[in-house]
Motif scaffolding. Structure first.
Motif, PDB file in Angstrom:
ATOM      1  N   ASP A 175     -14.894 -10.808 -31.142  1.00  0.00           N
ATOM      2  CA  ASP A 175     -13.796 -10.310 -30.313  1.00  0.00           C
ATOM      3  C   ASP A 175     -13.099  -9.157 -31.039  1.00  0.00           C
TER       4      ASP A 175
ATOM      5  N   ARG B 260     -10.474  -5.850 -30.229  1.00  0.00           N
ATOM      6  CA  ARG B 260      -9.615  -5.207 -29.242  1.00  0.00           C
ATOM      7  C   ARG B 260      -8.746  -4.166 -29.935  1.00  0.00           C
TER       8      ARG B 260
ATOM      9  N   TRP C 254     -18.837  -1.114 -28.255  1.00  0.00           N
ATOM     10  CA  TRP C 254     -17.545  -1.065 -27.581  1.00  0.00           C
ATOM     11  C   TRP C 254     -17.668  -0.602 -26.130  1.00  0.00           C
TER      12      TRP C 254
ATOM     13  N   ARG D 211     -12.649  -2.614 -26.022  1.00  0.00           N
ATOM     14  CA  ARG D 211     -13.033  -4.014 -26.182  1.00  0.00           C
ATOM     15  C   ARG D 211     -14.482  -4.076 -26.647  1.00  0.00           C
TER      16      ARG D 211
END
Length: 205
Positions: free
Chosen positions: A144, A146, A195, A186
């Motif tokens: 994950d 961000r 990404w 993300r």
């Protein structure tokens, strides 16, 4: 000046007070270490010249940074060394005014951050330049990633932070007023090739 107050009892070392003052700032902290459980915790508040300390210790991590005023660094956390893989977690805040990165003078940088060995989080990041302000947030965790950025700084400023190719691209643009840039990225990891993102650029006459 250096002063330390410590206590040893019940297999636990407690540094109740550690204060260090020099001509650039001061440091205050406390820590504890339990020999039996191999657990530790700590808390500190520093306005010392971090660049000079790192350089003296042989870690030139801020080689491209010039500090014109002592940075504020607040840090607290805990550690567990009972297993083969130590578990360390910390949270903190940084506040720096009037500094330069390479040849770029910057007015202020503030950010809250946390790290636990697997996850890195930066919140409320604000970077001020005479042309505007950048705000950002970052989460780098397993599977994950961000990154959110909102910037009103003249993009030419970021040539100092960018690769040579991107620097040449930024140099081809001229802005009468800094554009408003929004970017949201993300992905499953920190590799840019994975990404996905969207953003916008808004300009004014």
């Amino acid at each position: 000046n250096l002063s330390v107050a410590a206590e040893w009892a019940n297999e636990t070392l407690q540094i109740k007070q550690c204060a260090w003052t020099d001509n650039t700032g001061n440091f205050a902290g406390r820590a504890s270490w339990n020999v039996r459980t191999k657990a530790a915790d700590f808390q500190s508040h520093s306005t010392l010249d971090a660049k000079r300390l790192l350089d003296a210790a042989g870690f030139p991590l801020l080689a491209d940074v010039t500090l014109n005023s002592p940075p504020l660094l607040e840090l607290s956390g805990s550690a567990d060394f009972a297993t083969d893989k130590p578990k360390i977690s910390m949270i903190g805040r940084i506040d720096v005014e009037h500094f330069s990165y390479k040849t770029v003078p910057l007015l202020k940088l503030t950010a809250d951050f946390s790290w636990d060995g697997e996850r890195t989080m930066i919140r409320e990041l604000r970077l001020r330049h005479e042309s505007g302000e950048l705000r950002g947030a970052l989460l780098d965790a397993p599977d994950d990633f961000r990154l959110n950025v909102e910037s009103a700084i003249d993009p030419i400023v970021f040539r100092a932070f960018a690769s040579p190719e991107l620097g040449r691209f930024l140099a081809e643009w001229e802005w009468s007023r800094p554009p408003a840039i929004r970017l949201a990225i993300r992905g499953p990891g920190r590799n840019p090739e994975t990404w996905l993102g969207d953003g916008s650029i808004t300009t004014q006459r």
